[in-house]
Motif scaffolding. Structure first.
Motif, PDB file in Angstrom:
ATOM      1  N   LEU A  19       0.789  -1.259  -0.044  1.00  0.00           N
ATOM      2  CA  LEU A  19      -0.022   0.036  -0.140  1.00  0.00           C
ATOM      3  C   LEU A  19       0.913   1.284  -0.061  1.00  0.00           C
ATOM      4  O   LEU A  19       0.312   2.327  -0.406  1.00  0.00           O
ATOM      5  CB  LEU A  19      -0.889  -0.061   1.219  1.00  0.00           C
ATOM      6  CG  LEU A  19      -1.849  -1.012   1.390  1.00  0.00           C
ATOM      7  CD1 LEU A  19      -2.797  -1.073   2.550  1.00  0.00           C
ATOM      8  CD2 LEU A  19      -2.961  -0.993  -0.034  1.00  0.00           C
ATOM      9  N   GLY A  20       2.104   1.072   0.303  1.00  0.00           N
ATOM     10  CA  GLY A  20       3.016   2.227   0.113  1.00  0.00           C
ATOM     11  C   GLY A  20       3.466   2.872   1.278  1.00  0.00           C
ATOM     12  O   GLY A  20       4.088   4.019   1.246  1.00  0.00           O
ATOM     13  N   PHE A  21       2.878   2.551   2.571  1.00  0.00           N
ATOM     14  CA  PHE A  21       3.210   3.198   3.624  1.00  0.00           C
ATOM     15  C   PHE A  21       4.253   2.649   4.564  1.00  0.00           C
ATOM     16  O   PHE A  21       4.277   1.308   4.437  1.00  0.00           O
ATOM     17  CB  PHE A  21       1.924   3.419   4.577  1.00  0.00           C
ATOM     18  CG  PHE A  21       0.867   4.335   3.923  1.00  0.00           C
ATOM     19  CD1 PHE A  21       0.926   5.536   3.426  1.00  0.00           C
ATOM     20  CD2 PHE A  21      -0.321   3.702   3.213  1.00  0.00           C
ATOM     21  CE1 PHE A  21      -0.080   6.148   2.807  1.00  0.00           C
ATOM     22  CE2 PHE A  21      -1.157   4.217   2.466  1.00  0.00           C
ATOM     23  CZ  PHE A  21      -1.057   5.431   2.459  1.00  0.00           C
ATOM     24  N   GLU A  22       5.116   3.035   5.284  1.00  0.00           N
ATOM     25  CA  GLU A  22       5.884   2.604   6.714  1.00  0.00           C
ATOM     26  C   GLU A  22       4.845   1.349   7.156  1.00  0.00           C
ATOM     27  O   GLU A  22       3.776   1.799   7.669  1.00  0.00           O
ATOM     28  CB  GLU A  22       6.274   3.436   7.386  1.00  0.00           C
ATOM     29  CG  GLU A  22       7.548   4.014   7.035  1.00  0.00           C
ATOM     30  CD  GLU A  22       8.070   4.968   8.381  1.00  0.00           C
ATOM     31  OE1 GLU A  22       8.583   4.312   9.129  1.00  0.00           O
ATOM     32  OE2 GLU A  22       7.956   6.151   8.190  1.00  0.00           O
ATOM     33  N   THR A 220      -5.730  -9.196   2.136  1.00  0.00           N
ATOM     34  CA  THR A 220      -4.454  -9.608   1.391  1.00  0.00           C
ATOM     35  C   THR A 220      -4.515  -8.758  -0.151  1.00  0.00           C
ATOM     36  O   THR A 220      -5.304  -8.933  -0.863  1.00  0.00           O
ATOM     37  CB  THR A 220      -4.315 -11.191   1.096  1.00  0.00           C
ATOM     38  OG1 THR A 220      -4.471 -12.014   2.220  1.00  0.00           O
ATOM     39  CG2 THR A 220      -3.019 -11.478   0.331  1.00  0.00           C
ATOM     40  N   ASN A 221      -3.753  -8.016  -0.109  1.00  0.00           N
ATOM     41  CA  ASN A 221      -3.359  -7.103  -1.273  1.00  0.00           C
ATOM     42  C   ASN A 221      -2.768  -7.918  -2.369  1.00  0.00           C
ATOM     43  O   ASN A 221      -1.282  -7.601  -2.634  1.00  0.00           O
ATOM     44  CB  ASN A 221      -2.626  -5.866  -1.173  1.00  0.00           C
ATOM     45  CG  ASN A 221      -3.506  -5.184  -0.115  1.00  0.00           C
ATOM     46  OD1 ASN A 221      -4.475  -4.670  -0.200  1.00  0.00           O
ATOM     47  ND2 ASN A 221      -2.910  -4.818   1.110  1.00  0.00           N
ATOM     48  N   ASP A 222      -3.119  -8.689  -3.018  1.00  0.00           N
ATOM     49  CA  ASP A 222      -2.484  -9.835  -4.009  1.00  0.00           C
ATOM     50  C   ASP A 222      -3.096  -9.444  -5.396  1.00  0.00           C
ATOM     51  O   ASP A 222      -2.863 -10.429  -6.280  1.00  0.00           O
ATOM     52  CB  ASP A 222      -2.941 -11.282  -3.583  1.00  0.00           C
ATOM     53  CG  ASP A 222      -4.487 -11.470  -3.460  1.00  0.00           C
ATOM     54  OD1 ASP A 222      -5.187 -10.767  -3.690  1.00  0.00           O
ATOM     55  OD2 ASP A 222      -4.631 -12.699  -3.015  1.00  0.00           O
ATOM     56  N   ALA A 223      -3.782  -8.465  -5.601  1.00  0.00           N
ATOM     57  CA  ALA A 223      -3.993  -8.097  -7.271  1.00  0.00           C
ATOM     58  C   ALA A 223      -4.042  -6.561  -7.439  1.00  0.00           C
ATOM     59  O   ALA A 223      -4.240  -5.758  -6.194  1.00  0.00           O
ATOM     60  CB  ALA A 223      -5.449  -8.680  -7.432  1.00  0.00           C
ATOM     61  N   LYS A 224      -3.581  -5.977  -8.611  1.00  0.00           N
ATOM     62  CA  LYS A 224      -3.533  -4.638  -8.782  1.00  0.00           C
ATOM     63  C   LYS A 224      -4.653  -3.964  -8.349  1.00  0.00           C
ATOM     64  O   LYS A 224      -4.601  -2.823  -7.951  1.00  0.00           O
ATOM     65  CB  LYS A 224      -2.803  -4.606 -10.036  1.00  0.00           C
ATOM     66  CG  LYS A 224      -2.675  -2.851 -10.410  1.00  0.00           C
ATOM     67  CD  LYS A 224      -2.113  -2.815 -11.746  1.00  0.00           C
ATOM     68  CE  LYS A 224      -0.352  -3.275 -11.788  1.00  0.00           C
ATOM     69  NZ  LYS A 224       0.067  -3.051 -13.092  1.00  0.00           N
ATOM     70  N   PRO A 225      -6.001  -4.339  -8.798  1.00  0.00           N
ATOM     71  CA  PRO A 225      -7.083  -3.510  -8.450  1.00  0.00           C
ATOM     72  C   PRO A 225      -7.260  -3.427  -7.059  1.00  0.00           C
ATOM     73  O   PRO A 225      -7.835  -2.262  -6.515  1.00  0.00           O
ATOM     74  CB  PRO A 225      -8.273  -4.345  -9.277  1.00  0.00           C
ATOM     75  CG  PRO A 225      -7.503  -5.255 -10.360  1.00  0.00           C
ATOM     76  CD  PRO A 225      -6.382  -5.582  -9.678  1.00  0.00           C
ATOM     77  N   ILE A 226      -7.132  -4.259  -6.249  1.00  0.00           N
ATOM     78  CA  ILE A 226      -7.093  -4.308  -4.975  1.00  0.00           C
ATOM     79  C   ILE A 226      -6.191  -3.372  -4.302  1.00  0.00           C
ATOM     80  O   ILE A 226      -6.671  -2.229  -3.590  1.00  0.00           O
ATOM     81  CB  ILE A 226      -6.936  -5.618  -3.996  1.00  0.00           C
ATOM     82  CG1 ILE A 226      -7.848  -6.547  -4.550  1.00  0.00           C
ATOM     83  CG2 ILE A 226      -6.870  -5.200  -2.381  1.00  0.00           C
ATOM     84  CD1 ILE A 226      -7.770  -7.841  -4.034  1.00  0.00           C
ATOM     85  N   LYS A 231      -5.187   2.194  -2.022  1.00  0.00           N
ATOM     86  CA  LYS A 231      -4.461   3.472  -2.003  1.00  0.00           C
ATOM     87  C   LYS A 231      -5.083   4.752  -2.119  1.00  0.00           C
ATOM     88  O   LYS A 231      -4.860   5.564  -1.631  1.00  0.00           O
ATOM     89  CB  LYS A 231      -3.317   3.345  -3.181  1.00  0.00           C
ATOM     90  CG  LYS A 231      -2.045   2.284  -2.924  1.00  0.00           C
ATOM     91  CD  LYS A 231      -1.234   2.240  -4.091  1.00  0.00           C
ATOM     92  CE  LYS A 231       0.224   1.662  -3.614  1.00  0.00           C
ATOM     93  NZ  LYS A 231       1.301   1.742  -4.873  1.00  0.00           N
ATOM     94  N   SER A 232      -6.053   4.446  -3.203  1.00  0.00           N
ATOM     95  CA  SER A 232      -6.792   5.672  -3.406  1.00  0.00           C
ATOM     96  C   SER A 232      -7.982   6.074  -2.222  1.00  0.00           C
ATOM     97  O   SER A 232      -7.727   7.102  -1.771  1.00  0.00           O
ATOM     98  CB  SER A 232      -7.791   5.487  -4.594  1.00  0.00           C
ATOM     99  OG  SER A 232      -8.756   6.540  -4.839  1.00  0.00           O
ATOM    100  N   GLY A 233      -8.475   5.036  -1.602  1.00  0.00           N
ATOM    101  CA  GLY A 233      -9.420   5.409  -0.577  1.00  0.00           C
ATOM    102  C   GLY A 233      -8.706   5.797   0.383  1.00  0.00           C
ATOM    103  O   GLY A 233      -8.970   6.483   1.635  1.00  0.00           O
ATOM    104  N   LEU A 234      -7.452   5.029   0.960  1.00  0.00           N
ATOM    105  CA  LEU A 234      -6.865   5.340   2.201  1.00  0.00           C
ATOM    106  C   LEU A 234      -6.199   6.865   2.052  1.00  0.00           C
ATOM    107  O   LEU A 234      -6.347   7.746   3.122  1.00  0.00           O
ATOM    108  CB  LEU A 234      -5.739   4.385   2.444  1.00  0.00           C
ATOM    109  CG  LEU A 234      -6.081   2.933   3.077  1.00  0.00           C
ATOM    110  CD1 LEU A 234      -5.029   2.105   2.923  1.00  0.00           C
ATOM    111  CD2 LEU A 234      -6.735   3.268   4.517  1.00  0.00           C
TER     112      LEU A 234
END
Length: 243
Positions: A19-22, A220-226, A231-234
């Motif tokens: 998700l791109g965060f620490e 589990t973030n195991d697909a690009k759409p997820i 990322k957008s929602g957070l």
């Protein structure tokens, strides 16, 4: 720039990092006050934290409060709460009626662990049972704030399609562009009554009716759409804190 960290559980560490965060699953040398200028995202992490005076509490700016996660991981209690807002399979507390097929599982579980279907019987401590609903359609509705995204569990193994009692937890997804409005509304009601800001709902469809099996706070973030959806929602949710 806002400071954001994810607290997760060890099995979901690599997934949550996408998700791109620490991201951390263990950081107990810190106190609640140390994170007053952070937004903390609890990604399935249901352990309470402590203030410097030793009292337990939760973070000042938190997505997915600890109270919501602790309720959600007690699946029998979570189903009782969900039933106040949405339809769920019938829950059995002490015993399963004779000739009644039921999903029998540990009250705390991940993925498909402990999934069995039995007919009748006593429910042991640490276990729970729900009515078995026979259907070929199981959905996962991802939610983040007031946004939802839908996918269907699809088996690529043709031999699995005729399983009498399939556990679809590890089946891959077929994603859809839109979520039916009534399902969107029901999913947000389910999230609200449990107290989760972010997660996913597992839903069966039978005879045009939705049955909510459970919510998941450590998807589990195991697909690009997820990944893109969260990322957008957070980022949208984080901005509301103004840290």
């Amino acid at each position: 720039m806002q400071k954001v960290i994810i607290l997760t559980v060890e099995p979901e560490y690599e997934s949550a990092r996408r998700l791109g965060f620490e991201t951390y699953y263990s950081m107990y040398d810190k106190y609640i006050e140390d994170f007053d200028n952070y937004v903390v995202i609890r990604w399935g992490h249901g352990s309470p934290w402590v203030y410097k005076n030793g009292k337990e509490g939760d973070f000042k700016h938190v997505i997915n409060p600890v109270s919501a996660i602790q309720l959600n991981i007690q699946k029998d209690k979570a189903i009782e709460r969900l039933r106040m807002a949405v339809d769920t399979p019938r829950l059995f507390k002490d015993k399963i009626p004779a000739n009644q097929l039921a999903v029998y599982r540990p009250t705390a579980h991940t993925l498909g662990n402990g999934f069995t279907v039995i007919k009748g019987g006593k429910i042991e401590n640490g276990m729970y049972a729900t009515e078995w609903i026979k259907t070929n359609t199981e959905l996962r509705i991802f939610f983040c704030g007031d946004q939802t995204m839908m996918a269907q569990r699809i088996s690529k193994n043709k031999n699995r399609l005729n399983d009498e009692f399939p556990c679809r937890s590890l089946w891959p997804y077929k994603f859809y562009k839109k979520v039916p409005n009534d399902l969107h509304i029901q999913t947000l009601k389910a999230a609200k009554i449990i107290g989760l800001d972010v997660g996913a709902a597992d839903v069966l469809i039978k005879d045009g009716k939705y049955y909510f099996l459970e919510l998941n706070s450590a998807v589990t973030n195991d697909a690009k759409p997820i990944i893109n959806f969260y990322k957008s929602g957070l980022n949208h949710l984080i901005k509301k804190f103004g840290v």
